[in-house]
Design an enzyme around this catalytic site. Structure first.
Site, mmCIF file in Angstrom:
data_model
loop_
_atom_site.group_PDB
_atom_site.id
_atom_site.type_symbol
_atom_site.label_atom_id
_atom_site.label_comp_id
_atom_site.label_asym_id
_atom_site.label_seq_id
_atom_site.Cartn_x
_atom_site.Cartn_y
_atom_site.Cartn_z
ATOM 1 N N LYS A 462 0.840 -1.199 0.000
ATOM 2 C CA LYS A 462 0.000 0.000 0.000
ATOM 3 C C LYS A 462 0.875 1.249 0.000
ATOM 4 O O LYS A 462 2.068 1.165 0.302
ATOM 5 C CB LYS A 462 -0.890 -0.015 1.247
ATOM 6 C CG LYS A 462 -0.089 -0.015 2.544
ATOM 7 C CD LYS A 462 -0.936 -0.406 3.745
ATOM 8 C CE LYS A 462 -0.107 -0.381 5.005
ATOM 9 N NZ LYS A 462 -0.745 -1.054 6.120
ATOM 10 N N ARG A 573 -10.982 0.253 14.320
ATOM 11 C CA ARG A 573 -10.860 1.002 13.066
ATOM 12 C C ARG A 573 -11.869 0.356 12.121
ATOM 13 O O ARG A 573 -13.050 0.662 12.208
ATOM 14 C CB ARG A 573 -9.414 0.864 12.586
ATOM 15 C CG ARG A 573 -9.009 1.799 11.513
ATOM 16 C CD ARG A 573 -7.499 1.815 11.293
ATOM 17 N NE ARG A 573 -6.973 0.538 10.795
ATOM 18 C CZ ARG A 573 -5.689 0.335 10.472
ATOM 19 N NH1 ARG A 573 -4.804 1.320 10.618
ATOM 20 N NH2 ARG A 573 -5.269 -0.822 10.012
ATOM 21 N N TYR A 701 13.509 32.184 4.845
ATOM 22 C CA TYR A 701 12.290 32.924 5.178
ATOM 23 C C TYR A 701 12.233 33.323 6.654
ATOM 24 O O TYR A 701 12.707 32.589 7.521
ATOM 25 C CB TYR A 701 11.049 32.054 4.905
ATOM 26 C CG TYR A 701 10.689 31.927 3.445
ATOM 27 C CD1 TYR A 701 10.317 33.049 2.700
ATOM 28 C CD2 TYR A 701 10.703 30.690 2.812
ATOM 29 C CE1 TYR A 701 9.967 32.928 1.364
ATOM 30 C CE2 TYR A 701 10.349 30.556 1.476
ATOM 31 C CZ TYR A 701 9.984 31.688 0.760
ATOM 32 O OH TYR A 701 9.639 31.550 -0.553
ATOM 33 N N MET A 750 9.694 25.296 0.221
ATOM 34 C CA MET A 750 8.894 24.305 -0.501
ATOM 35 C C MET A 750 9.774 23.381 -1.345
ATOM 36 O O MET A 750 9.587 22.166 -1.349
ATOM 37 C CB MET A 750 7.863 25.008 -1.393
ATOM 38 C CG MET A 750 6.899 24.030 -2.058
ATOM 39 S SD MET A 750 5.774 24.830 -3.194
ATOM 40 C CE MET A 750 4.698 25.724 -2.076
HETATM 41 C C1 PLP Z 1 -0.055 -1.817 6.945
HETATM 42 C C2 PLP Z 1 -0.602 -3.007 7.541
HETATM 43 C C3 PLP Z 1 0.223 -4.069 7.944
HETATM 44 C C4 PLP Z 1 1.715 -4.020 7.912
HETATM 45 O O1 PLP Z 1 2.202 -3.429 9.082
HETATM 46 P P1 PLP Z 1 3.760 -3.179 9.318
HETATM 47 O O2 PLP Z 1 3.843 -2.645 10.685
HETATM 48 O O3 PLP Z 1 4.177 -2.218 8.291
HETATM 49 O O4 PLP Z 1 4.405 -4.491 9.160
HETATM 50 C C5 PLP Z 1 -0.377 -5.231 8.387
HETATM 51 N N1 PLP Z 1 -1.722 -5.317 8.475
HETATM 52 C C6 PLP Z 1 -2.545 -4.318 8.129
HETATM 53 C C7 PLP Z 1 -4.010 -4.501 8.250
HETATM 54 C C8 PLP Z 1 -2.016 -3.114 7.658
HETATM 55 O O5 PLP Z 1 -2.822 -2.124 7.319
#
Ligand code: PLP
Length: 806
Positions: A462, A573, A701, A750
């Site tokens: 992701k 969540r 700045y 920036m």
């Molecule tokens: C991102 C994520 C992980 C991975 O977690 P890490 O700490 O990066 O290993 C595992 N499970 C879910 C549901 C996640 O969203």
């Protein structure tokens, strides 16, 4: 690989089992297999294949290599040590090529499998062999000794890193010395006193006839050679006051040490003429062990391997080309292959076959020898007598031959292919994030070793693979056959499919608007609520019926759609609460088109001991929910709970699968085994301008950076829009400039940041490290009072990613 001529050794490792690849390789044309276990369907599935069954495939491979080695009596240099093995090997090859026909390990092939493969290349034409041997566990060196059987040993040095599996440094040194129990000569530096002491004790005892040749830069009277560096000249003196004076092409400490090892080897082999030595040293090139992916002009991709042109290296580079690209056009620019020790016609016929097998669509051959063998290559191949001739013709070729192509550039040094790379490369300047694909593989293997072969692995890619670039990372993971990928949004999954990723992909945040896209691209939704479950169930049923009316009658019902159930065990969540499981089961039983592929939950504090009891409670809650689900469904979905930190801290909670995230990218967030993973990303930028600013003036700045001394101020081509957090201004952040940490001055802008380089050597145009080996992501996160995840994912998409291996 030429499949028909290949023998596949199915080796079981800590994290791979070669037997799993037999089907794929058979499909590619391989017919000879060495296995520990014959496939049960060998007689029906693989009728014309030959299986040699042995108790241990690796041992068999090693014994065969040792038998091969035993047939030759040429000098063999065996190199081991903590650092510099590959560079010393490459430099020795460069320095000794005028005297010998040399075979050497390709790249850093120095493992239990790599060494036998290297040694198998040795043939009748070679007059010298140079092999390196590495070791990650006790007892490995003893297995490599009969395979390399060095006549001349070279011990580069011993590092301070603590290696897993070795109780003490002494033990590690003693194990490495096993490589030299039958060597005639051993070369080493007396200045590593631990090494020298151990050699004194061990080698003198077990191999008393071994000639010990030690050198010292610290006036050690026991040394055969004393060395002394003055400016950029190295002096070597032997016991009878012969003296060699060698101008150094590289003056950093590691290069000087590596080169000294090489010079002592040359003297030992009888290359003693000072002028001749200097001629050879002057031609030394830095060793590029990397295969780097670069963006080319005309939308091409370049693989720069412009310094190596041995056949084994060609094979590795072609593998890399195949693995890293989904393009139809694969071009190889190849020079004459020098010093192969093989008959010319045989050699080029072999190369032609290799190119055809690897799906290379166009060869551009440069040099007289490959040119006069043109008849062996595909008819569309192009040949040029020299690099200049090719460069002159390049404008005519660019549009047609190289557009959209993935181009491997590989040539002997004398052909100066770096000029070709320079012309073809789209210039990257400013800020670059370099991703080390070998470190990624290393980290994946580290976690695979932890979880064992029984546990599946899902890798989280992701957020652009935590900022690393999702397509390239996913391609590597596909190559290494992980079980699942996971992304946050449908778009990310679609992008991966378009990049040729065929692994199962879980989408964690699907929405009703993207349901059709999920189906179209074969993406698998995470289902976390009753509302979402019903919406997905309705949708799948509707589409299924739609199909019914349009499609021709078929006896097969459509395969059920895999989904992933998320249980909320405490994160609060997304996810079903455990007590909703009965309702979930009731719904699913009425929906035969849906199948629960996996069921999972997520620990809220896997990386912190203070939450251990909460983690345990989550595990138990998850167990209860899964029990209800399994009993109701009548089948067992794959269960998974652990993220990266959890893998390290809760071996008992591995269940059927783990979800690897940040650890793959080089941050071991439990902090227990931080040294075992390698950093993957290095963010660099360049210095645009340097000026001296008087004391009392301000920088940037809002006049925040008031100088309390006259300072050299460098302006960097990176700002908060690139992901260099604004909170790192005013000295909170430091960057690594030519070996020195330099603080930021004033506010981060920036697109630019100012730093104080008063105490560093720095020039305009120099590259500086923003994070990487010297400024770790974890350290930056600490200064920002945030977590490494945020630092990594903040690197903006406008920053170029460059991928390399090796
Ligand atoms: C991102 C994520 C992980 C991975 O977690 P890490 O700490 O990066 O290993 C595992 N499970 C879910 C549901 C996640 O969203």
């Amino acid at each position: 690989m030429v499949p028909e001529q290949s023998v596949f050794f199915a080796i079981r490792g800590a994290h791979h089992d070669g037997h799993h690849y037999i089907g794929d390789l058979y499909a590619q044309g391989v017919r000879q297999f060495v296995v520990e276990q014959r496939p049960t369907d060998a007689d029906t599935q693989f009728v014309d294949a030959e299986f040699i069954q042995v108790p241990n495939t690796l041992t068999y491979l090693q014994e065969a290599a040792a038998a091969h080695r035993a047939r030759f009596s040429v000098p063999v240099i065996g190199i081991t040590g903590s650092n510099g093995k590959t560079i010393v090997k490459e430099w020795l090859t460069q320095l000794l090529t005028p005297t010998y026909t040399i075979v050497r390990s390709p790249k850093s092939y120095n493992s239990q499998v790599g060494v036998p493969l290297s040694v198998r290349q040795l043939n009748e034409q070679h007059t010298l062999a140079i092999f390196e041997a590495g070791m990650s566990k006790p007892h490995e060196m003893a297995a490599l000794e009969p395979i390399i059987r060095p006549t001349i040993g070279l011990f580069t040095n011993i590092g301070t890193a603590h290696d897993e599996g070795f109780k003490t440094r002494k033990q590690k040194i003693a194990e490495k010395l096993r490589l030299f129990v039958r060597a005639d000569t051993l070369l080493y530096s007396l200045d590593y006193t631990d090494v020298a002491d151990e050699i004194d004790i061990l080698i003198r005892a077990v191999n008393p006839r071994c000639r010990l040749i030690g050198w010292s830069a610290q006036h050690n009277p026991a040394a055969t050679y004393l060395t002394h560096v003055q400016g950029d000249v190295l002096q070597l003196t032997d016991r009878v006051d012969n003296r060699w004076t060698v101008p150094l092409p590289f003056t950093d400490a590691a290069s000087v040490e590596n080169l000294t090892h090489c010079l002592v080897t040359l003297l030992t082999l009888g290359v003693t003429d000072n002028a001749e030595i200097n001629r050879r040293v002057a031609r030394l090139r830095p060793v590029s062990m990397r295969l780097e992916l670069k963006e080319g002009i005309n939308n091409s991709v370049l693989i720069d391997d412009s310094y190596n042109n041995d056949v084994a290296g060609l094979r590795l580079a072609l593998d890399f080309q195949k693995q890293q690209s989904n393009r139809d056009h694969k071009t190889v620019i190849l020079s004459d292959v020098l010093q192969s020790g093989q008959d010319e016609a045989d050699l080029y016929a072999f190369i032609a076959r290799l190119l055809a097998e690897q799906g290379v669509t166009q060869l551009i051959g440069i040099g007289p020898v490959i040119g006069r063998n043109r008849a062996l290559f595909a008819p569309n191949s192009l040949f040029y007598p020299t690099t200049d001739a090719f460069l002159a013709d390049l404008p005519n070729r660019l549009a047609r031959e190289l557009r959209e192509s993935v181009v491997l550039v590989k040539g002997a040094r004398s052909f100066s292919f770096e000029r070709i790379v320079d012309r073809l490369q789209r210039k990257v300047h400013g800020t670059v994030l370099r991703i080390d694909l070998d470190a990624l593989t290393h980290n994946l293997n580290y976690y695979r070793e932890k979880i064992g072969q029984q546990t599946k692995i899902m890798v989280m890619v992701k957020a652009f693979a935590y900022g690393s670039g999702s397509a390239e990372v996913a391609r590597l993971l596909q190559f290494h056959q992980v079980d699942w990928l996971a992304v946050a949004y449908t778009d990310e999954g679609v992008f991966l499919r378009e990049q040729g990723i065929t692994l199962p992909i879980m989408v964690m945040n699907p929405t009703a608007e993207t349901f059709q896209t999920l189906l179209d691209y074969g993406l698998e939704p995470e289902i976390y609520s009753m509302r979402l479950l019903q919406a997905w169930g309705d949708f799948v049923a509707r589409v299924g019926q739609g199909d019914e009316t349009t499609r021709s009658p078929s006896p097969e019902p459509p395969a059920p759609c895999p989904l992933h159930l998320k249980i909320d065990t405490g994160m609060h969540r997304l996810g079903f609460l455990a007590d909703q499981m009965a309702d979930v089961v009731t719904y699913l039983k009425a929906q035969p088109a849906l199948r629960v592929a996996t069921v999972f939950s997520h620990l809220v504090g896997a990386d912190e001991a203070q939450f251990n009891s909460f983690s345990q409670q989550q595990f138990e809650t998850f167990g209860r929910a899964v029990a209800v689900l399994e009993a109701g469904l009548g089948y067992r979905p794959v269960r998974h709970l652990l993220n990266s930190a959890g893998i390290v801290r809760f071996p008992d909670y591995r269940l059927d699968m783990v979800r690897l995230g940040i650890g793959l990218y080089g941050v071991e967030s439990s902090q227990l085994e931080r040294e075992r993973v390698r950093p993957v990303g290095t963010l660099t930028t360049t210095i645009s301008q340097i000026k001296t600013v008087p004391k009392g003036e301000s920088v940037g700045y809002s006049r925040r950076g008031v100088l309390d001394h006259e300072a050299r101020i460098a302006t960097l081509a990176i700002g908060y829009a690139d992901g260099y957090d604004r909170r790192l201004g005013n000295g909170v952040g430091e960057v690594w400039v030519n070996g020195q940490l330099c603080p930021t001055v004033g506010n981060v802008c920036m697109d630019m940041t100012m730093i104080d380089v008063t105490n560093a050597t720095a020039d305009e145009g120099d590259e500086v490290e923003v994070f990487g080996p010297h400024v770790t992501v974890s350290e930056l996160a600490r200064r920002l009072k945030t977590i490494p995840y945020e630092v990594m994912t903040n690197v903006s998409e406008r920053v170029k990613r460059v991928f390399y291996a090796g």
